[in-house]
Design a protein around this motif. Structure first.
Motif, PDB file in Angstrom:
ATOM      1  N   ALA A 132      44.472 -12.399 -46.500  1.00 34.63           N
ATOM      2  CA  ALA A 132      45.965 -12.410 -46.963  1.00 34.63           C
ATOM      3  C   ALA A 132      46.005 -13.495 -45.874  1.00 34.63           C
ATOM      4  N   VAL A 133      45.992 -12.702 -44.728  1.00 35.94           N
ATOM      5  CA  VAL A 133      45.635 -13.466 -43.778  1.00 35.94           C
ATOM      6  C   VAL A 133      45.602 -14.623 -43.441  1.00 35.94           C
ATOM      7  N   GLU A 134      43.903 -14.688 -43.126  1.00 36.96           N
ATOM      8  CA  GLU A 134      43.380 -16.033 -43.268  1.00 36.96           C
ATOM      9  C   GLU A 134      44.127 -17.240 -44.219  1.00 36.96           C
ATOM     10  N   THR A 135      44.458 -16.875 -45.496  1.00 37.03           N
ATOM     11  CA  THR A 135      45.151 -18.022 -46.184  1.00 37.03           C
ATOM     12  C   THR A 135      46.955 -18.426 -45.453  1.00 37.03           C
ATOM     13  N   GLY A 136      47.568 -17.468 -44.384  1.00 37.72           N
ATOM     14  CA  GLY A 136      48.460 -18.113 -44.796  1.00 37.72           C
ATOM     15  C   GLY A 136      49.362 -16.900 -45.248  1.00 37.72           C
ATOM     16  N   GLU A 179      54.557 -22.751 -41.745  1.00 36.91           N
ATOM     17  CA  GLU A 179      54.898 -23.502 -40.975  1.00 36.91           C
ATOM     18  C   GLU A 179      56.497 -22.718 -40.249  1.00 36.91           C
ATOM     19  N   GLU A 180      57.469 -22.232 -41.227  1.00 35.40           N
ATOM     20  CA  GLU A 180      58.708 -22.322 -41.040  1.00 35.40           C
ATOM     21  C   GLU A 180      58.279 -20.849 -39.712  1.00 35.40           C
ATOM     22  N   ILE A 181      57.273 -20.463 -39.657  1.00 36.88           N
ATOM     23  CA  ILE A 181      57.195 -19.215 -39.223  1.00 36.88           C
ATOM     24  C   ILE A 181      56.426 -20.096 -37.347  1.00 36.88           C
ATOM     25  N   LYS A 182      55.784 -20.669 -37.417  1.00 33.03           N
ATOM     26  CA  LYS A 182      55.064 -21.633 -36.318  1.00 33.03           C
ATOM     27  C   LYS A 182      56.151 -22.042 -35.874  1.00 33.03           C
ATOM     28  N   LYS A 183      57.305 -22.736 -36.225  1.00 28.83           N
ATOM     29  CA  LYS A 183      58.505 -23.303 -35.371  1.00 28.83           C
ATOM     30  C   LYS A 183      59.479 -22.306 -35.106  1.00 28.83           C
ATOM     31  N   LEU A 184      59.471 -20.953 -35.842  1.00 31.97           N
ATOM     32  CA  LEU A 184      60.265 -19.998 -35.213  1.00 31.97           C
ATOM     33  C   LEU A 184      59.499 -19.435 -33.631  1.00 31.97           C
ATOM     34  N   ALA A 185      58.083 -20.231 -33.478  1.00 30.96           N
ATOM     35  CA  ALA A 185      57.484 -19.336 -32.420  1.00 30.96           C
ATOM     36  C   ALA A 185      56.896 -20.500 -31.683  1.00 30.96           C
ATOM     37  N   SER A 186      57.939 -21.533 -32.013  1.00 32.00           N
ATOM     38  CA  SER A 186      57.726 -22.780 -31.324  1.00 32.00           C
ATOM     39  C   SER A 186      56.012 -23.025 -31.433  1.00 32.00           C
TER      40      SER A 186
END
Lengths: 309, 391
Positions: free
Chosen positions: A242-246, A300-307
């Motif tokens: 679940a984690v490795e697939t995002g 991608e959204e989480i990545k963006k939020l986490a800069s």
């Protein structure tokens, strides 16, 4: 992850157990495992308010109990409200000198139904009132205790007993409710996701939640072999997938700041996670493609939020 | 010294005299003045308590369970829809044996929505395992709230107590009320000493579930507890009466001994029945009244002793039977007459629903009708009558 962790792991995790053996959890239950880790960190000076659900029903048939910390169960939808009361009650008694002057951490625990559905209002109230407590949602993605009925936390495409896959239905037709965003919208000091397949990440987050200067919310993905229709020995593996697939990113929101705590990139295809789970067995390539697309967007959204660009 | 004060404010002042430590409440008409005043006195530091501003009555009762289980003296208040929203949790509070005290400003249940007074709210919650007391006037509200904590927290009882006061009819009127001195209240009601609390120094599990092998025993034990609370309630009412020089008993009578025909009623309507009785007296008609102050546990033996030799018993209900044979208070009295083999004629009148005025004249008409019916001149087909209904 840390190298040679298996060598020193037993020394960094407290040995004392607060959910003791003899409970009736299913074989391979990752939910009780997550709580076992979490309660070790909360420690002795903790009071638990638990919603009706799997964890309650496996642990407390009268006159027995699996909990060595003070523990109360009242009903399904009100763990956060009961926790509010305990916190407020202890606060005034401590102020008046009627109980010893020490910090006691209050932990409310509910399943995904008790949190995202029937208990959402009580949770929102308790977070908004800023009680100093931690709410843990142990998310096994359906009403497992009553026999695998869908909740608003059941993932898209999953077949459950009230969202069965059939000739004209793919099973669950809605996207999983984003409880993390809902909790974070209350502007509380600490919100995080965790999964017992990553115990040290989980433990770190429990420490942060306990230290937070206000309410904290932890969302644990709790693999349920019975409800997900996977072999019981595969529980840890599916948590990792679940984690490795995002599908289930591990991240925290501390004082409003997002941070991905474990970056599994490059992500594995979601198919690796979906295949082998009985609840997704009926999905076609087309459905899987859709899930892949939404999963990528969310990551991608989480990545963006986490800069993290 | 008596002080003219709105009864809702007086109710919160009584909670203050009881040195309440925790309040969790949600506003609803006509309870609002009670919680507003509580908020005021907490905000002013007049009452050293936590006030949890919950987001619903369901959470109000849930948070009360939390504060009470932590060991704090806990008070709340609600009305009508609010009582029904917390309905589920009422049963759990009593089964967990938590001595929460709740003032219920009685109000009609929707639909149609009505903010005005009757007893349909409390009657729908009558079997939730709480001790239930009814007040007739503001003085009783103040005294009953103080007594309620003593009753609830007595280790022979340990049950939650509901103090019923009629919404608007009682909650919003200004009455001259005599407030007991704080030091006398402190002597009568010492600090709450819980038997069990949620605390890490003495961990325990509260709210475990029962299999069929144990559920019956758990509920039987709880039933014994509420039955056994009756002598303790009598004892505490009598102690309060002596200490504060105001007479309290679980049942009270008016113009009773010489009257063959008697009313049985609860709450503020008693005052109009007494006025009716006084008017009847002038016409040389004798009518009596039993005021039921304690509804749960139901004081059957005590009421039977009073009704033994009466000819006509008129039970006033303030809630519809909803398809049942009669109103809820009538049903208790009917069962009692049967158990104690009392031969009185029994009548049931439903009055004052949703705030409908019920006047002394209405009770005079009821009396005349009943006395006539006894002589066989009027036979009613229905088991109960609804006073003043335009059918």
């Amino acid at each position: 992850m840390l190298p040679n962790i298996e060598i020193y792991a037993p020394n960094v995790v407290p040995k004392e157990e607060f959910v003791v053996s003899g409970h009736r959890a299913c074989q391979g239950c990752a939910e009780v495992l997550a709580l076992r880790h979490a309660l070790k960190i909360f420690g002795k000076d903790t009071i638990i308010a638990m919603a009706t659900g799997c964890m309650e029903i496996i642990s407390t048939p009268l006159p027995t109990t699996a909990w060595t910390q003070p523990w109360i169960h009242v009903a399904f939808e009100n763990a956060a409200a009961v926790a509010s009361g305990i916190e407020a009650g202890l606060r005034i008694l401590r102020k008046k000198g009627k109980i010893p002057d020490k910090d006691i951490h209050i932990v409310a625990i509910g399943g995904d139904g008790g949190t995202a559905d029937i208990g959402l209002q009580a949770l929102s109230g308790a977070l908004e009132r800023y009680h100093k407590f931690t709410y843990i949602c142990v998310d096994n993605e359906a009403y497992m205790n009553t026999g695998i009925q869908r909740s608003s936390s059941t993932p898209y495409g999953a077949s459950t007993t009230t969202s069965p896959a059939g000739k004209v239905s793919i099973g669950q037709q809605t996207w999983k409710k984003d409880m993390v965003k809902i909790a974070a919208a209350h502007n509380i000091p600490y919100v995080a996701t965790a999964c017992p397949s990553y115990p040290f990440d989980l433990i770190e987050k429990v420490k942060q939640a306990k230290m937070a200067n206000g309410p904290s919310y932890l969302h644990f993905l709790s693999v349920c072999p019975t409800g997900w229709r996977i072999p019981s020995e595969a529980a840890i593996k599916y948590g990792r997938l679940a984690v490795e697939t995002g599908i289930f990113p591990l991240y925290e929101i501390k004082d409003g700041k997002y941070r991905i705590t474990y970056n599994p990139e490059p992500l594995r295809p979601v198919k690796d996670y979906l295949k082998g789970q009985g609840r997704f067995r009926h999905l076609t390539d087309e459905h899987i493609e859709y899930i892949q697309k939404r999963t990528n967007e969310h990551w991608e959204e989480i990545k963006k939020l986490a800069s993290l660009k | 010294m008596k002080k003219g004060i709105e009864v809702s404010i007086a109710a919160s002042e009584a909670a203050k005299l009881a040195r309440v430590e925790a309040i969790a409440a949600y506003p609803i008409t006509p309870q609002t003045h009670i919680v507003e005043h509580l908020s005021d006195i907490v905000a002013n530091g007049e009452l050293d308590a936590v006030y949890v501003t919950v987001e619903s009555e369901h959470s109000a009762m849930s948070a009360c369970i939390g504060t009470s289980a932590a060991g704090a003296r806990t008070f709340t208040s609600t009305s009508a829809q609010g009582l029904e929203l917390m309905h589920e949790i009422l049963f759990i509070a009593s089964a967990l044996r938590l001595p929460i005290v709740m003032a219920v400003a009685n109000r009609a249940l929707s639909a149609p929505l009505s903010i005005w007074n009757d007893h349909s709210d409390v009657m729908a919650a009558r079997d939730c395992g709480w001790i239930q007391l009814f007040c007739e006037n503001g003085q009783e509200v103040v005294d009953t709230i103080i007594m309620a904590f003593r009753i609830a927290e007595d280790h022979r009882v340990l049950l939650p107590v509901m103090v019923n006061l009629d919404g608007f009819q009682l909650s919003h009127v200004v009455e001259p009320i005599d407030f007991p001195d704080q030091k006398d209240v402190d002597k009568f009601l010492p600090d709450y000493k819980p038997l069990y609390t949620l605390h890490p120094d003495r961990p325990l599990t509260m709210g475990a579930y029962a299999t069929p092998e144990l559920y019956t025993e758990a509920k039987f034990a709880q039933e014994q507890a509420i039955i056994n609370s009756l002598p303790v309630i009598k004892e505490i009412l009598s102690e309060y009466s002596k200490k504060f020089k105001r007479k309290y008993n679980i049942l009270e009578t008016y113009n009773f001994e010489k009257s063959d025909t008697v009313f049985i009623a609860m709450g503020s309507v008693n005052e109009n029945i007494m006025t009716a009785i006084d008017t009847l007296k002038k016409d040389k008609k004798s009518c009596g009244l039993v005021k039921v102050r304690l509804f749960r546990p139901f004081p059957d033996a005590e009421l039977a002793a009073l009704l033994e030799k009466k000819k006509n018993v008129i039970v006033i209900d303030r809630a519809m039977p909803a398809g049942g044979m009669n109103g809820p208070v009538y049903n208790e009295v009917a069962a009692l007459l049967r158990r104690y083999n009392i031969k009185a004629n029994l009548f049931n009148y439903i009055v004052g629903l949703g705030g409908r005025d019920v006047l002394p004249e209405d009770f005079i008409s009821v009396y005349d009708e009943v006395v006539k019916a006894k002589k066989g001149k009027s036979k009613e087909k229905t088991n109960y009558k609804v006073i003043g209904v335009r059918a």
